[in-house]
Design a protein around this motif. Sequence first.
Motif, PDB file in Angstrom:
ATOM      1  N   PHE A  72      71.241  31.104  42.119  1.00 32.47           N
ATOM      2  CA  PHE A  72      72.381  30.468  42.761  1.00 32.47           C
ATOM      3  C   PHE A  72      72.656  31.103  44.122  1.00 32.47           C
ATOM      4  O   PHE A  72      72.718  32.328  44.249  1.00 32.47           O
ATOM      5  N   GLY A  73      72.781  30.265  45.137  1.00 27.05           N
ATOM      6  CA  GLY A  73      73.195  30.746  46.452  1.00 27.05           C
ATOM      7  C   GLY A  73      72.091  31.316  47.311  1.00 27.05           C
ATOM      8  O   GLY A  73      72.373  31.812  48.401  1.00 27.05           O
ATOM      9  N   LYS A  74      70.841  31.249  46.864  1.00 25.61           N
ATOM     10  CA  LYS A  74      69.738  31.828  47.644  1.00 25.61           C
ATOM     11  C   LYS A  74      68.758  30.758  48.091  1.00 25.61           C
ATOM     12  O   LYS A  74      68.607  29.718  47.444  1.00 25.61           O
ATOM     13  N   THR A  75      68.069  31.034  49.194  1.00 24.35           N
ATOM     14  CA  THR A  75      66.960  30.207  49.643  1.00 24.35           C
ATOM     15  C   THR A  75      65.847  31.109  50.146  1.00 24.35           C
ATOM     16  O   THR A  75      66.104  32.230  50.613  1.00 24.35           O
ATOM     17  N   GLY A  76      64.612  30.641  50.042  1.00 25.68           N
ATOM     18  CA  GLY A  76      63.467  31.332  50.623  1.00 25.68           C
ATOM     19  C   GLY A  76      63.013  30.562  51.846  1.00 25.68           C
ATOM     20  O   GLY A  76      62.421  29.486  51.701  1.00 25.68           O
ATOM     21  N   PRO A  77      63.283  31.039  53.065  1.00 25.27           N
ATOM     22  CA  PRO A  77      62.907  30.277  54.260  1.00 25.27           C
ATOM     23  C   PRO A  77      61.437  29.885  54.291  1.00 25.27           C
ATOM     24  O   PRO A  77      61.091  28.776  54.687  1.00 25.27           O
ATOM     25  N   TRP A  78      60.567  30.772  53.842  1.00 21.35           N
ATOM     26  CA  TRP A  78      59.137  30.478  53.856  1.00 21.35           C
ATOM     27  C   TRP A  78      58.784  29.357  52.886  1.00 21.35           C
ATOM     28  O   TRP A  78      57.870  28.561  53.157  1.00 21.35           O
ATOM     29  N   GLN A  79      59.495  29.279  51.757  1.00 26.96           N
ATOM     30  CA  GLN A  79      59.241  28.167  50.843  1.00 26.96           C
ATOM     31  C   GLN A  79      59.767  26.856  51.434  1.00 26.96           C
ATOM     32  O   GLN A  79      59.166  25.799  51.235  1.00 26.96           O
ATOM     33  N   SER A 110      64.443  19.718  58.245  1.00 27.24           N
ATOM     34  CA  SER A 110      64.188  20.330  59.547  1.00 27.24           C
ATOM     35  C   SER A 110      65.455  20.842  60.203  1.00 27.24           C
ATOM     36  O   SER A 110      65.387  21.642  61.148  1.00 27.24           O
ATOM     37  N   LYS A 111      66.626  20.395  59.729  1.00 27.40           N
ATOM     38  CA  LYS A 111      67.863  20.996  60.237  1.00 27.40           C
ATOM     39  C   LYS A 111      67.811  22.510  60.066  1.00 27.40           C
ATOM     40  O   LYS A 111      68.215  23.262  60.958  1.00 27.40           O
ATOM     41  N   PHE A 112      67.293  22.937  58.927  1.00 26.47           N
ATOM     42  CA  PHE A 112      67.183  24.367  58.631  1.00 26.47           C
ATOM     43  C   PHE A 112      65.896  24.950  59.194  1.00 26.47           C
ATOM     44  O   PHE A 112      65.903  25.995  59.855  1.00 26.47           O
ATOM     45  N   ASN A 113      64.796  24.261  58.929  1.00 26.20           N
ATOM     46  CA  ASN A 113      63.496  24.814  59.320  1.00 26.20           C
ATOM     47  C   ASN A 113      63.384  24.996  60.829  1.00 26.20           C
ATOM     48  O   ASN A 113      62.996  26.064  61.317  1.00 26.20           O
ATOM     49  N   PRO A 136      61.735  34.391  60.143  1.00 24.46           N
ATOM     50  CA  PRO A 136      60.846  34.485  58.973  1.00 24.46           C
ATOM     51  C   PRO A 136      61.427  35.319  57.829  1.00 24.46           C
ATOM     52  O   PRO A 136      60.718  36.098  57.205  1.00 24.46           O
ATOM     53  N   GLY A 137      62.693  35.164  57.536  1.00 23.76           N
ATOM     54  CA  GLY A 137      63.284  35.954  56.461  1.00 23.76           C
ATOM     55  C   GLY A 137      62.647  35.664  55.119  1.00 23.76           C
ATOM     56  O   GLY A 137      62.058  34.602  54.893  1.00 23.76           O
ATOM     57  N   TYR A 138      62.773  36.631  54.203  1.00 20.56           N
ATOM     58  CA  TYR A 138      62.166  36.489  52.874  1.00 20.56           C
ATOM     59  C   TYR A 138      63.076  35.668  51.969  1.00 20.56           C
ATOM     60  O   TYR A 138      62.716  34.558  51.554  1.00 20.56           O
ATOM     61  N   TYR A 139      64.251  36.180  51.661  1.00 20.40           N
ATOM     62  CA  TYR A 139      65.248  35.404  50.932  1.00 20.40           C
ATOM     63  C   TYR A 139      66.595  35.602  51.608  1.00 20.40           C
ATOM     64  O   TYR A 139      66.940  36.721  52.025  1.00 20.40           O
ATOM     65  N   TRP A 140      67.370  34.546  51.733  1.00 14.11           N
ATOM     66  CA  TRP A 140      68.683  34.598  52.364  1.00 14.11           C
ATOM     67  C   TRP A 140      69.734  34.038  51.419  1.00 14.11           C
ATOM     68  O   TRP A 140      69.464  33.143  50.609  1.00 14.11           O
ATOM     69  N   MET A 141      70.942  34.527  51.571  1.00 16.10           N
ATOM     70  CA  MET A 141      72.104  33.920  50.926  1.00 16.10           C
ATOM     71  C   MET A 141      72.549  32.719  51.762  1.00 16.10           C
ATOM     72  O   MET A 141      72.674  32.823  52.991  1.00 16.10           O
ATOM     73  N   ILE A 142      72.777  31.591  51.101  1.00 15.97           N
ATOM     74  CA  ILE A 142      73.267  30.410  51.823  1.00 15.97           C
ATOM     75  C   ILE A 142      74.648  29.988  51.309  1.00 15.97           C
ATOM     76  O   ILE A 142      75.162  28.937  51.689  1.00 15.97           O
ATOM     77  N   ARG A 143      75.199  30.814  50.429  1.00 16.31           N
ATOM     78  CA  ARG A 143      76.593  30.645  49.995  1.00 16.31           C
ATOM     79  C   ARG A 143      77.359  31.929  50.317  1.00 16.31           C
ATOM     80  O   ARG A 143      76.785  33.019  50.329  1.00 16.31           O
ATOM     81  N   GLY A 194      50.998  35.716  57.769  1.00 15.66           N
ATOM     82  CA  GLY A 194      52.318  36.205  57.378  1.00 15.66           C
ATOM     83  C   GLY A 194      53.373  35.116  57.483  1.00 15.66           C
ATOM     84  O   GLY A 194      53.093  33.960  57.807  1.00 15.66           O
ATOM     85  N   TYR A 195      54.606  35.496  57.223  1.00 14.43           N
ATOM     86  CA  TYR A 195      55.703  34.524  57.249  1.00 14.43           C
ATOM     87  C   TYR A 195      55.884  33.926  58.639  1.00 14.43           C
ATOM     88  O   TYR A 195      56.274  32.755  58.775  1.00 14.43           O
ATOM     89  N   ALA A 196      55.620  34.708  59.677  1.00 20.24           N
ATOM     90  CA  ALA A 196      55.719  34.175  61.033  1.00 20.24           C
ATOM     91  C   ALA A 196      54.680  33.085  61.272  1.00 20.24           C
ATOM     92  O   ALA A 196      54.928  32.123  62.007  1.00 20.24           O
ATOM     93  N   ALA A 197      53.505  33.224  60.659  1.00 19.98           N
ATOM     94  CA  ALA A 197      52.468  32.201  60.785  1.00 19.98           C
ATOM     95  C   ALA A 197      52.872  30.922  60.058  1.00 19.98           C
ATOM     96  O   ALA A 197      52.547  29.813  60.500  1.00 19.98           O
ATOM     97  N   TYR A 198      53.569  31.071  58.927  1.00 18.22           N
ATOM     98  CA  TYR A 198      54.045  29.877  58.221  1.00 18.22           C
ATOM     99  C   TYR A 198      54.937  29.044  59.135  1.00 18.22           C
ATOM    100  O   TYR A 198      54.878  27.805  59.126  1.00 18.22           O
ATOM    101  N   ILE A 199      55.778  29.741  59.927  1.00 20.20           N
ATOM    102  CA  ILE A 199      56.670  29.019  60.834  1.00 20.20           C
ATOM    103  C   ILE A 199      55.866  28.276  61.892  1.00 20.20           C
ATOM    104  O   ILE A 199      56.174  27.121  62.233  1.00 20.20           O
ATOM    105  N   ARG A 200      54.840  28.915  62.423  1.00 23.22           N
ATOM    106  CA  ARG A 200      53.982  28.235  63.401  1.00 23.22           C
ATOM    107  C   ARG A 200      53.467  26.920  62.823  1.00 23.22           C
ATOM    108  O   ARG A 200      53.531  25.867  63.466  1.00 23.22           O
TER     109      ARG A 200
END
Length: 664
Positions: A514-521, A548-551, A568-575, A615-621
């Motif tokens: 609850f309340g978390k997201t994985g930006p890379w996912q 894409s609003k978030f991505n 490229p955060g790993y997991y973030w709180m979104i609540r 890495g996570y930065a490459a996923y964003i690319r």
Amino acid sequence: MPVAPIPVLPSTPAAGPFSCASDALTCVEITASASQAQASLPVTFGQPFKAGDWLPATQGLVAKVGSTTIPLQTDEISSHRDGSARFAVLSAQLANVQPGETRIINLYRGSKTSNTPNVPANPDWNLELEAKVYDGSGNVTGTFVAQPQAQLQNQIANGTGRRLSGPVASEYTVVAQFKNKATGAVHPHLTARLHTGLYDSGNRIRTDVVLENTRTFTSGPGNITYDLSIKRNGTVLHTQPKFTHNHHARWHKVLWTGGAQPTNRLRHHMPYFMASRITWNYDLSLKVPETVLAADAASLAKADTKPMGPAYIAPYFPSTGGRADIGPLPRWAALYLVTQDDRTRASLLANADAAGGIPVHYRDESTDQPLSIEKYPSVSVGYGSSTPTIPAATGSTIWDPDQSHQPSLAYIPYLITGDAFYQDEIMFWGSWNMAYGNPEYRNRGDGLVKWEQIRGQAWILRSISEAAHALPDNHAMKGLFRNVLAKNIDWFAANYVNNSSNSPLGAIEKPDEFGKTGPWQNDFVGIVFSRLAEAGEPKAKEVLDWFSKFNVGRLTNEANGFCAAQAPGYYWMIRDSSGKFITSWSALFSVNYPDINSAACSSMGVEGYPDDAAGYAAYIRAMLGAAANAGVANAASAYAKWKTMTPKMDAAFTTDPTWAIIPR
């Protein structure tokens, strides 16, 4: 953790680009073996097409070498939504090809014609397969023989089981049972499927011999230990020493009879291949060093590529960290697309073959097709109760497949070869993905992916879409994959785009936290939905825009208090602490980076392995490049910005282009 890069040393470039005729739709390059002249050189291959380029209903396709028209046939056509061809299996015939000679086959629109195949009633094929089966103690329990000649004759006479048909090639899929030599009893699980291609008026025959242990509802499934010999007119063509064939798995061997195997290298005009949008737009400007290609060939030589061997695939799918098989496409597929080097092609096909050994292959005995959740809405091959019941298999394997870490193993191999083995492989994986989950969770025959991890949802949709887009329009399974894909996109549209109870920033909340997201996912989902949008799937673009609003927004909201360097955060709180969704970018930053002052964004180092190709930065690319190609607002400018923030990544992509998706 990213995949460790292969050291880059001074190099010799792979084969360079080639050009099509200026008025051609596209072309392929054929280079003959340097060892022999070939009076007849038939070639069969897959070819994608841009939407609108060729309308098979009213137009033919013409092949020319220079100004000379050569025989060409078109089969297995998959269409775009406007009726134009998306993909087809093409067969062309070259004559009097000299050793080492290169010819360009240009493709043009032309008048629609019909071709009558020239197929002998009784080809000089006469294959016999003999399997000696052993028990767990090493004792022979029976010798089983399959003799498919009469069945091929019958199929030729009746025009059944034919996949390719025309002046160059006629291919029949012959399904042969193994019968006990002593008793005549049919083996309950071991089956041969022979994709039998007749070339040169049937005088030369290509047989893709596929051994399957894939039956779904037959009692007593399990591993089978046997050795195999394949004979023609009593002469042994191939032997497979004693080994254990996994349950719900298969392997294959291609044999040519009646003449020498055609020897050539085929390369697609890769700029057009990419422009067709049949896959993501990989960076064709990358110069992969010779040392990388040589190292890949050396690795393949050491890999276990025997039947049931894993090649490069990680047998334990849930293993964490950077892996060469995880990405929009595996590293070896991306390497092939950007180089078309023979060594990368060998790796590509070896790993696609290895996929056959993974126990995810369920063939319905009543339809002779992969298992269908349309026919069996309450079936399950993974967990949850199954109706009808699927017998549990005995015997262990090296494999532990799961959906959240699955590679794409057969899609690119099918697109470049057009081979039936890889077409079936695409279907088996799509079928397994649909039938794996608890029927209640997936809404039974709808095949919804909502119940899986976010990354799993992305990769399942990728698998289903591969079958939906690649299968020919007249295939019995085409409608299933298209319908399930459409129902999933509709679900995403209803539950995200048109649902105010989600994150207003466009983040996908983890279903298990609850309340978390994985930006890379989130990036994985964006990458897959970008492909669906480019393919013209209804509602895919509006779903992509919502995500894409978030991505994309992670890169474009520094003025609103969110530092792009932390994208490229790993997991973030979104609540927030009260359980309500965070509504502003500045609040998102302060909650997840309380010790960093967003006013100093320009001085921050980039997170997520910014110098690494995996890495996570490459996923964003990759996500930004794919989103730009699908027309997402601000994605192209965000890509340009992120590229300047990760300047060393481009050099790393020459070693590993898995995530090297760029704007068109």
